[in-house]
Design an enzyme around this catalytic site. Structure first.
Site, PDB file in Angstrom:
ATOM      1  N   GLU A 173      64.168  52.541  29.512  1.00 33.32           N
ATOM      2  CA  GLU A 173      64.250  53.152  28.180  1.00 33.32           C
ATOM      3  C   GLU A 173      63.008  53.991  27.864  1.00 33.32           C
ATOM      4  O   GLU A 173      62.328  53.782  26.867  1.00 33.32           O
ATOM      5  CB  GLU A 173      64.459  52.080  27.110  1.00 33.32           C
ATOM      6  N   GLU A 366      72.548  48.721  31.100  1.00 29.79           N
ATOM      7  CA  GLU A 366      72.548  47.628  30.123  1.00 29.79           C
ATOM      8  C   GLU A 366      73.672  47.833  29.135  1.00 29.79           C
ATOM      9  O   GLU A 366      73.869  48.938  28.628  1.00 29.79           O
ATOM     10  CB  GLU A 366      71.254  47.605  29.289  1.00 29.79           C
TER      11      GLU A 366
HETATM   12  C1  BGP Z   1      66.762  47.033  25.469  1.00 31.90           C
HETATM   13  C2  BGP Z   1      65.833  46.530  26.490  1.00 31.90           C
HETATM   14  C3  BGP Z   1      66.047  45.161  26.943  1.00 31.90           C
HETATM   15  C4  BGP Z   1      66.791  44.277  25.990  1.00 31.90           C
HETATM   16  C5  BGP Z   1      67.837  44.913  25.146  1.00 31.90           C
HETATM   17  C6  BGP Z   1      68.381  44.086  24.008  1.00 31.90           C
HETATM   18  O1  BGP Z   1      66.011  47.777  24.582  1.00 31.90           O
HETATM   19  O2  BGP Z   1      65.757  47.349  27.626  1.00 31.90           O
HETATM   20  O3  BGP Z   1      64.856  44.691  27.437  1.00 31.90           O
HETATM   21  O4  BGP Z   1      66.196  43.193  25.558  1.00 31.90           O
HETATM   22  O5  BGP Z   1      67.405  46.118  24.647  1.00 31.90           O
HETATM   23  O6  BGP Z   1      67.464  44.010  22.962  1.00 31.90           O
HETATM   24  P1  BGP Z   1      67.068  42.662  22.260  1.00 31.90           P
HETATM   25  O7  BGP Z   1      66.543  41.769  23.313  1.00 31.90           O
HETATM   26  O8  BGP Z   1      66.042  43.023  21.248  1.00 31.90           O
HETATM   27  O9  BGP Z   1      68.310  42.129  21.651  1.00 31.90           O
END
Ligand code: BGP
Length: 472
Positions: A173, A366
């Site tokens: 990201e 993701e």
């Molecule tokens: C993205 C990241 C992850 C992840 C996901 C969900 O921004 O790459 O590392 O955690 O989001 O976010 P969160 O864990 O805050 O729910």
């Protein structure tokens, strides 16, 4: 879907691995960051305070459970597992003369275990992680010095795993640099009151883009078969109305996203990038040779995280939460318990937008749903997660089969429960496998399958055929 489609999952070292001081690992920026439950910002300390709970220290202990967890992934039929290497496990201080053999050996064992089941490892080199010493010594990605150090780290792991890992991602990201209020996770930077934040941000972005390009160039020298991709936080954005101003506002909203992917895919600061620099009044240094590096180091594929869509327009009154990116509330959509708008069709739209723009293979690195799970006597009945998975997987199937987007894989975020990146909470769970661990770090770490485990197993086993009757 074809048999080669890479169904699987994804996680990051700082949220999953734990073992924070084992095997010679150095401190990482996450190790001084407290969890912050119930919507508060996470607190960052200068050093570790005794008696305070820091989620990254144990995370959900992949370090000691990787064999068990990988066996569970294999049982679901995973063909890919996207994970990150902790830089601080390879170079504990970031600028050590020699890499840490114990750290390298740990990832050898993990890759061997994945390959034993035919699971392809995909490795993110920088997933919200850098050695804490690099912040103390150089101010994190404020400094150009980090480019060399990061490339040395990349070359070390490229050489070591050249026959085990084929898929690589540079920065997770990367565009979160422009979105996060504090770019701590992305760059180890906390803004000072007396500085021009815009310039710091654009300079750090330039360093990371040059580093990403050099990483691609060096990777291909070490193994021309490597597939090296970028990783963008991508939320597609709707115009609120047909007011002709709204699409222009959408374009402006997307500019900080395209800013990074245009450079990584097209190899130059395009008109979109230059216009954004101008709009933000950004002033930063580009050294001689940098633009040639950007031109040469373009990525082999585009990867992105997708969690929610956004809305933009002149009449927006209410805003909705999202994965760092937010926008107007969409009355047609439900949200998760954390206010992220659930929109499977926008995943299909995103795939089309990306593929239309760049025409290179796409990977969903993701996607997932954070929810509070209840452990009942007879199991964990997470029908909401199965529904989210089925509809999003169907959107991917439609994009591939109807729209003919060249998408080669889908990685569910956090297939085994992990710590949340945004809040450090445990109660915000993404997994198909439950981990016994709470927000304060108490728990046995025991793993238990949730109902959604079977849902994903069936989707993979049938190559998506079981999704056929879902109409989005
Ligand atoms: C993205 C990241 C992850 C992840 C996901 C969900 O921004 O790459 O590392 O955690 O989001 O976010 P969160 O864990 O805050 O729910």
């Amino acid at each position: 879907m074809n048999k080669e489609f890479l169904w699987g999952g994804a996680a990051a070292a700082n949220q999953y691995e734990g073992g924070y001081l084992e095997g010679g690992r150095g401190l990482s920026i996450n190790d001084v960051e407290m969890g912050a439950c119930h919507g508060k910002a996470r607190e960052i300390h200068e050093c570790i305070h005794p008696g305070v709970y820091y989620p990254s220290h144990r995370a959900t202990d992949f370090y000691h459970h990787y064999k068990e967890d990988i066996a569970l992934m294999a049982e679901m039929g995973f063909r890919v597992f996207r994970m990150s290497i902790a830089w601080s496990r390879i170079y504990p201080n970031g600028d050590d003369a020699e890499p840490n053999e114990a750290g390298l050996a740990f990832y050898d064992s993990v890759f061997d275990e994945l390959l034993k089941y035919g699971i392809e490892p995909m490795v993110t080199l920088h997933h919200f992680e850098l050695p804490l010493q690099l912040v103390k010594k150089y101010g994190g990605w404020r400094s150009r010095k980090l480019i060399d150090l990061a490339v040395t780290y990349a070359k070390t792991v490229f050489r070591r795993y050249r026959n085990k890992v084929r898929y690589w991602l540079t920065f997770n990201e990367i565009n979160s640099l422009f979105i996060a209020k504090t770019p701590w996770h992305q760059a180890g930077i906390i803004y000072r009151d007396d500085e021009d934040r815009t310039n710091v941000m654009f300079q750090a972005a330039h360093y990371q883009l040059v580093c990403s390009a050099l990483t691609v160039i060096e990777g291909h020298k070490i193994n021309p078969e490597f597939k090296i991709g970028n990783m963008i936080l991508y939320n597609c954005c709707y115009a609120m109305t047909c007011d002709p101003h709204d699409p222009i506002m959408v374009h402006d909203k997307m500019a900080p996203i395209w800013y990074f992917s245009d450079v990584q895919v097209r190899g130059r600061y395009t008109n979109t990038c230059l216009a954004y620099q101008k709009k933000m009044n950004a002033c930063f240094e580009i050294e001689e040779g940098d633009l040639e590096i950007l031109a040469k180091g373009t990525v082999d594929f585009f990867s992105f995280s997708y969690y929610a869509s956004m809305v933009e327009g002149r009449r927006i009154e209410y805003s909705a939460d999202g994965n760092l990116l937010d926008g107007g509330k969409n009355p047609y959509l439900e949200t998760t318990a954390w206010g992220w708008q659930i929109d499977p069709l926008a995943l299909r739209t995103s795939l089309n937008e990306i593929y239309d723009r760049y025409q290179i293979p796409v990977f969903i690195s993701e996607n997932g749903m954070g929810a509070i799970d209840t452990v009942e006597e007879d199991g964990i009945h997470d029908a909401y997660r199965s529904e989210y998975l089925r509809t999003h997987a169907k959107a991917v199937k439609d994009a591939c089969e109807i729209d003919l987007v060249d998408c080669f894989g889908y990685a569910w975020w956090g297939p085994v429960d992990i710590v949340s990146a945004g809040t450090g909470e445990m109660r915000k769970r993404y997994g198909f496998v439950y981990v016994d661990m709470d927000d304060e770090g108490n728990g046995t770490m025991e793993r238990r399958k949730k109902d959604s485990f079977e849902t994903y197993r069936e989707i993979i086993d049938t190559d998506g055929m079981c999704l056929e009757n879902i109409v989005l």
